[in-house]
Write an enzyme that holds these catalytic residues in place. Structure first.
Site, PDB file in Angstrom:
ATOM      1  N   GLU A 142      14.199 -20.519  13.723  1.00  0.00           N
ATOM      2  CA  GLU A 142      12.476 -20.151  12.239  1.00  0.00           C
ATOM      3  C   GLU A 142      14.032 -19.714  11.284  1.00  0.00           C
ATOM      4  O   GLU A 142      15.071 -18.991  11.657  1.00  0.00           O
ATOM      5  CB  GLU A 142      11.669 -19.561  12.419  1.00  0.00           C
ATOM      6  CG  GLU A 142      11.077 -20.548  13.691  1.00  0.00           C
ATOM      7  CD  GLU A 142       9.413 -19.890  13.210  1.00  0.00           C
ATOM      8  OE1 GLU A 142       9.359 -18.305  12.505  1.00  0.00           O
ATOM      9  OE2 GLU A 142       8.416 -20.113  13.618  1.00  0.00           O
TER      10      GLU A 142
ATOM     11  N   GLU B 274      19.949 -25.397  29.325  1.00  0.00           N
ATOM     12  CA  GLU B 274      20.253 -25.885  28.584  1.00  0.00           C
ATOM     13  C   GLU B 274      21.764 -25.139  28.005  1.00  0.00           C
ATOM     14  O   GLU B 274      22.699 -26.087  28.087  1.00  0.00           O
ATOM     15  CB  GLU B 274      19.226 -24.879  27.076  1.00  0.00           C
ATOM     16  CG  GLU B 274      19.586 -25.991  25.539  1.00  0.00           C
ATOM     17  CD  GLU B 274      19.759 -25.235  24.338  1.00  0.00           C
ATOM     18  OE1 GLU B 274      18.707 -24.428  25.335  1.00  0.00           O
ATOM     19  OE2 GLU B 274      19.586 -25.334  23.396  1.00  0.00           O
ATOM     20  N   ARG B 275      22.096 -24.206  28.645  1.00  0.00           N
ATOM     21  CA  ARG B 275      22.968 -23.198  28.254  1.00  0.00           C
ATOM     22  C   ARG B 275      24.275 -24.377  29.467  1.00  0.00           C
ATOM     23  O   ARG B 275      25.382 -24.392  29.324  1.00  0.00           O
ATOM     24  CB  ARG B 275      23.107 -21.951  28.834  1.00  0.00           C
ATOM     25  CG  ARG B 275      22.382 -21.483  27.646  1.00  0.00           C
ATOM     26  CD  ARG B 275      22.076 -19.958  27.634  1.00  0.00           C
ATOM     27  NE  ARG B 275      21.487 -19.616  26.602  1.00  0.00           N
ATOM     28  CZ  ARG B 275      20.290 -18.138  26.940  1.00  0.00           C
ATOM     29  NH1 ARG B 275      20.614 -17.628  27.170  1.00  0.00           N
ATOM     30  NH2 ARG B 275      20.244 -17.460  25.671  1.00  0.00           N
TER      31      ARG B 275
ATOM     32  N   GLY C  54      49.539 -32.538  15.022  1.00  0.00           N
ATOM     33  CA  GLY C  54      50.245 -33.203  13.675  1.00  0.00           C
ATOM     34  C   GLY C  54      49.399 -33.304  12.799  1.00  0.00           C
ATOM     35  O   GLY C  54      47.866 -33.389  12.837  1.00  0.00           O
TER      36      GLY C  54
ATOM     37  N   GLU D 283      27.729 -13.884  21.500  1.00  0.00           N
ATOM     38  CA  GLU D 283      27.368 -12.220  20.952  1.00  0.00           C
ATOM     39  C   GLU D 283      25.509 -12.394  22.083  1.00  0.00           C
ATOM     40  O   GLU D 283      26.203 -10.993  23.047  1.00  0.00           O
ATOM     41  CB  GLU D 283      27.177 -11.817  20.105  1.00  0.00           C
ATOM     42  CG  GLU D 283      28.401 -11.999  18.738  1.00  0.00           C
ATOM     43  CD  GLU D 283      28.499 -13.109  18.310  1.00  0.00           C
ATOM     44  OE1 GLU D 283      28.423 -14.086  18.532  1.00  0.00           O
ATOM     45  OE2 GLU D 283      30.059 -13.835  18.054  1.00  0.00           O
TER      46      GLU D 283
HETATM   47  C1  LIG Z   1      23.186 -28.012  14.917  1.00  0.00           C
HETATM   48  C2  LIG Z   1      22.790 -26.946  15.806  1.00  0.00           C
HETATM   49  C3  LIG Z   1      21.447 -27.639  15.993  1.00  0.00           C
HETATM   50  C4  LIG Z   1      20.639 -26.881  16.572  1.00  0.00           C
HETATM   51  N1  LIG Z   1      19.814 -26.761  17.477  1.00  0.00           N
HETATM   52  C5  LIG Z   1      17.980 -26.673  17.785  1.00  0.00           C
HETATM   53  C6  LIG Z   1      17.026 -27.271  17.654  1.00  0.00           C
HETATM   54  O1  LIG Z   1      16.912 -28.254  18.229  1.00  0.00           O
HETATM   55  N2  LIG Z   1      15.828 -26.068  18.940  1.00  0.00           N
HETATM   56  C7  LIG Z   1      16.255 -25.044  18.070  1.00  0.00           C
HETATM   57  O2  LIG Z   1      14.919 -24.589  18.549  1.00  0.00           O
HETATM   58  N3  LIG Z   1      17.326 -24.538  17.342  1.00  0.00           N
HETATM   59  C8  LIG Z   1      18.616 -25.377  17.659  1.00  0.00           C
HETATM   60  N4  LIG Z   1      19.352 -24.714  17.089  1.00  0.00           N
HETATM   61  C9  LIG Z   1      19.726 -23.308  16.603  1.00  0.00           C
HETATM   62  C10 LIG Z   1      20.505 -22.197  17.387  1.00  0.00           C
HETATM   63  O3  LIG Z   1      19.820 -22.006  18.424  1.00  0.00           O
HETATM   64  C11 LIG Z   1      20.387 -21.034  16.702  1.00  0.00           C
HETATM   65  O4  LIG Z   1      21.338 -20.869  15.545  1.00  0.00           O
HETATM   66  C12 LIG Z   1      21.624 -20.299  17.293  1.00  0.00           C
HETATM   67  O5  LIG Z   1      20.313 -19.196  18.227  1.00  0.00           O
HETATM   68  C13 LIG Z   1      21.267 -18.591  16.669  1.00  0.00           C
HETATM   69  O6  LIG Z   1      20.705 -17.834  15.442  1.00  0.00           O
HETATM   70  P1  LIG Z   1      20.736 -17.980  14.084  1.00  0.00           P
HETATM   71  O7  LIG Z   1      21.428 -19.355  13.799  1.00  0.00           O
HETATM   72  O8  LIG Z   1      19.136 -17.535  13.389  1.00  0.00           O
HETATM   73  O9  LIG Z   1      21.963 -16.413  14.063  1.00  0.00           O
HETATM   74  P2  LIG Z   1      21.775 -15.432  14.133  1.00  0.00           P
HETATM   75  O10 LIG Z   1      20.820 -15.077  15.299  1.00  0.00           O
HETATM   76  O11 LIG Z   1      21.118 -14.715  12.858  1.00  0.00           O
HETATM   77  O12 LIG Z   1      22.755 -14.353  14.337  1.00  0.00           O
HETATM   78  C14 LIG Z   1      23.823 -14.235  13.017  1.00  0.00           C
HETATM   79  C15 LIG Z   1      25.056 -13.465  13.568  1.00  0.00           C
HETATM   80  O13 LIG Z   1      24.506 -12.636  14.341  1.00  0.00           O
HETATM   81  C16 LIG Z   1      24.912 -12.686  15.064  1.00  0.00           C
HETATM   82  N5  LIG Z   1      23.805 -11.630  15.923  1.00  0.00           N
HETATM   83  C17 LIG Z   1      22.446 -12.092  16.447  1.00  0.00           C
HETATM   84  N6  LIG Z   1      21.859 -10.755  17.234  1.00  0.00           N
HETATM   85  C18 LIG Z   1      23.275 -10.200  17.798  1.00  0.00           C
HETATM   86  C19 LIG Z   1      22.543  -9.239  18.679  1.00  0.00           C
HETATM   87  N7  LIG Z   1      21.677  -8.114  19.103  1.00  0.00           N
HETATM   88  N8  LIG Z   1      23.893  -8.135  19.069  1.00  0.00           N
HETATM   89  C20 LIG Z   1      25.125  -8.693  18.879  1.00  0.00           C
HETATM   90  N9  LIG Z   1      25.170 -10.236  17.419  1.00  0.00           N
HETATM   91  C21 LIG Z   1      24.498 -10.464  17.198  1.00  0.00           C
HETATM   92  C22 LIG Z   1      25.006 -13.359  16.311  1.00  0.00           C
HETATM   93  O14 LIG Z   1      26.020 -13.835  17.279  1.00  0.00           O
HETATM   94  C23 LIG Z   1      25.254 -14.556  14.906  1.00  0.00           C
HETATM   95  O15 LIG Z   1      26.882 -14.299  15.304  1.00  0.00           O
HETATM   96  C24 LIG Z   1      20.626 -25.521  16.404  1.00  0.00           C
HETATM   97  C25 LIG Z   1      21.571 -24.880  15.545  1.00  0.00           C
HETATM   98  C26 LIG Z   1      22.193 -25.727  14.970  1.00  0.00           C
HETATM   99  C27 LIG Z   1      23.574 -25.156  13.991  1.00  0.00           C
END
Ligand SMILES: Cc1cc2nc3c(=O)[nH]c(=O)nc-3n(C[C@H](O)[C@H](O)[C@H](O)COP(=O)(O)OP(=O)(O)OC[C@H]3O[C@@H](n4cnc5c(N)ncnc54)[C@H](O)[C@@H]3O)c2cc1C
Length: 398
Positions: free
Chosen positions: A146, A261-262, A358, A386
């Site tokens: 979200e 998934e992973r 290149g 992370e």
């Molecule tokens: C192209 C694409 C496709 C996707 N497809 C799906 C999908 O099909 N379904 C779905 O549900 N989601 C999907 N996602 C979402 C994806 O799983 C999330 O973007 C991802 O889990 C990271 O969440 P966030 O973007 O909210 O980053 P955030 O959680 O806001 O994190 C921002 C930064 O903070 C760091 N961070 C957060 N918490 C910690 C912690 N405890 N310790 C250290 N660092 C931390 C993170 O590592 C990151 O560097 C997709 C994302 C992309 C870009």
């Protein structure tokens, strides 16, 4: 049969020993068929679909026609009666299509959105959602992330209020792969008032439901052929029969799904690294500078050697995690290591390949710049690097 994978020609001998468990001869035969299908049916269109920022839904029908959407699913549901290892072959080979977005759209459907219906769904849900998904008729997406909750899954805000005969859902999802085209969305919602992991449930939302809107198709750095959607739900009525698994037990569904998934992401990265290395070897042998092939320069050879190490090390930890996972063992530690070992590595391999190409590497027609852009998602999606390190730390008792 000759199970040597074509993209590994020229890579140090260890990488061309096949089959490596958990794969056996049968899997390698499947690999050959899948590789041919991808080379003939997907790869020739990859550039066009990348440019169009969309691949046609007929891709799912074509994949269904040859059984690739149902490899791991039971025959009584329309699947092929195989297992996770058959799906693993498919995922690794899918990298050969040359478009991370295409692979992601297919992967979101068969790899992350439909498995929960298979594992946790009722017979009725399997009939309404899984069977048509295996036939390529209804396309699936998984909606967890979200605007205000990504890594911190437990803090999602989309809320499902219990009403007579079902739920009223309000909220939104973002970054959802297949989010624009999906016929149904396997959706994480808050059902309980308890905080944290306790009050999470899964509902299957359907495109036709009143109040379900695709609010935006998002533009991205890579994965261009895939549609990544932002979705809004306003008073969407979802009937009781669309509750997936037990109410308030959704967090366990998420965690179970994450492992596969992973692993899929790790396998995809292994496939992508192998492909990029093959392209780079060909290029380095053919490209001349200062009167000889650039592969004759030690600096280039060393780069390629390091790329091969990243590929093979990533492949080995991934196959190890796959073996444990398929054996039914707790493989959280190994899956986490596999994802960590392959995602950043895949980007680094693609970036180094770009350097070796290149100026050509920067040009669209060589597809290396696309590989690098596509690979950058790996350390973010499906749990960031992370977060993976946090999980691994906990696994190590920290
Ligand atoms: C192209 C694409 C496709 C996707 N497809 C799906 C999908 O099909 N379904 C779905 O549900 N989601 C999907 N996602 C979402 C994806 O799983 C999330 O973007 C991802 O889990 C990271 O969440 P966030 O973007 O909210 O980053 P955030 O959680 O806001 O994190 C921002 C930064 O903070 C760091 N961070 C957060 N918490 C910690 C912690 N405890 N310790 C250290 N660092 C931390 C993170 O590592 C990151 O560097 C997709 C994302 C992309 C870009």
């Amino acid at each position: 049969m000759n199970a040597t994978r074509s993209f590994e020609k020229g890579v140090p001998a260890a990488s061309s020993r096949r089959p490596i468990p958990p794969f056996d001869d049968e899997h390698e035969e499947l690999r050959d068929s899948i590789r041919r299908f991808i080379a003939n049916e997907l790869r020739p269109h990859a550039q066009q679909w990348e440019d169009e920022r969309w691949f046609p839904n007929e891709v799912f029908e074509k994949l269904a026609a040859v059984g690739y959407l149902g490899l791991k699913y039971p025959e009584d549901l329309g699947g092929q009666g195989g297992d996770y290892i058959h799906d693993a072959v498919f995922t690794e080979e899918l990298a050969g299509c040359g478009s991370g977005g295409l692979a992601a759209g297919i992967g979101a459907h068969i790899g992350i959105a439909t498995p929960p219906v298979w594992k946790f769904g009722t017979d009725d849900q399997k009939q309404r959602f899984l069977e048509p998904a295996i036939r390529g008729e209804r396309i699936a997406a998984l909606g967890i992330t979200e605007p205000d909750a990504g890594s911190d899954v437990a803090s999602i805000k989309t809320h499902a209020k219990k009403v007579d005969g079902g739920y009223r859902v309000n909220g939104s999802k973002t970054f959802i792969t297949n989010g624009v085209r999906a016929d149904f969305l396997v959706t994480a919602v808050k059902t309980g008032s308890a905080g944290g992991h306790q009050g999470l449930s899964f509902l299957i939302l359907e495109k036709e439901m009143e109040g379900y809107t695709v609010s935006r198709k998002l533009e991205k750095m890579g994965w261009h052929a895939s549609d990544t959607g932002e979705l809004a739900f306003q008073d969407v009525f979802v009937p009781d029969e669309n509750l997936l698994g037990e109410e308030n037990r959704g967090f366990y569904l998420i965690m179970a799904n994450f492992q596969w998934e992973r692993l899929l992401m790790s396998l995809g990265a292994v496939g992508a690294m192998g492909r990029v290395i093959e392209q780079t070897l060909t290029f380095a042998r053919e490209r001349k500078a200062f009167g000889r092939s650039i592969s004759g320069f030690q600096a280039i050879r060393h780069k390629i050697a390091e790329m091969a190490i990243k590929h093979e090390a990533g492949r080995d930890v991934t196959y190890h995690a796959l073996r444990l996972f398929c054996d039914g063992q707790d493989a959280v530690r190994e899956v986490t290591i596999a994802k960590l070992a392959t995602q950043r590595a895949c980007f680094e391999v693609a970036d180094e390949a770009l350097q070796i190409h290149g100026g050509a590497g920067y040009m669209k027609e060589y597809e290396i710049e696309r590989a690098a852009r596509d690979a950058r998602l790996g350390p973010i999606g499906g749990g960031t690097d992370e977060i993976m390190k946090e999980i691994l730390g906990k696994q190590m008792g920290l």
